[in-house]
Scaffold this motif. Sequence first.
Motif, short mmCIF file in Angstrom:
data_model
loop_
_atom_site.label_atom_id
_atom_site.label_comp_id
_atom_site.label_asym_id
_atom_site.label_seq_id
_atom_site.Cartn_x
_atom_site.Cartn_y
_atom_site.Cartn_z
N SER A 27 0.87 -1.11 0.13
CA SER A 27 -0.01 0.02 -0.05
C SER A 27 0.69 1.30 -0.01
O SER A 27 1.61 1.25 0.96
N ILE A 28 0.47 2.09 -1.07
CA ILE A 28 1.35 3.53 -0.91
C ILE A 28 0.82 4.46 0.27
O ILE A 28 1.22 5.45 0.32
N THR A 71 -1.50 9.85 -7.73
CA THR A 71 -1.39 8.60 -7.28
C THR A 71 -2.93 7.96 -7.56
O THR A 71 -3.97 8.55 -7.57
N ASN A 73 -4.48 5.33 -5.19
CA ASN A 73 -4.32 4.19 -3.87
C ASN A 73 -4.84 2.59 -4.07
O ASN A 73 -4.33 1.87 -3.50
N ASN A 76 -2.03 1.14 -5.91
CA ASN A 76 -0.83 1.15 -5.44
C ASN A 76 0.14 1.71 -6.34
O ASN A 76 1.31 1.08 -6.36
#
Length: 118
Positions: A27-28, A71, A73, A76
Amino acid sequence: QVQLVESGGGLVHTGGSLRLSCAASGSILMFNSMGWYRQVPGKERELVASTARGGSTNYGDSVKGRFTISTDNAKNTLYLQMNSLKPEDTAVYYCNAVLAILTTMNYWGQGTQVTVSS
């Protein structure tokens, strides 16, 4: 161990566009910040764009108004949309992620080549 894998580089003509992707192994959301850097032979690696937890972004002066960092999410993944490319954008582009808990850890991808022909 965090792994970052870039993709999307290639050869494009001046004025063209590319989108770089950086897929993280986890997970970012855990990262304090993520960013894109670039490097040409004989020069130091320079910041292209970064995004911090909370959504703030920062761009290098030479790419402002042309590049956009974002991004996803759920996937990721970190992106860099590059428009109006110039020959001076030619470089190896690296994805970076910073994780700061008790210490600060910097993670890097392997790099992806972007070449802009005149």
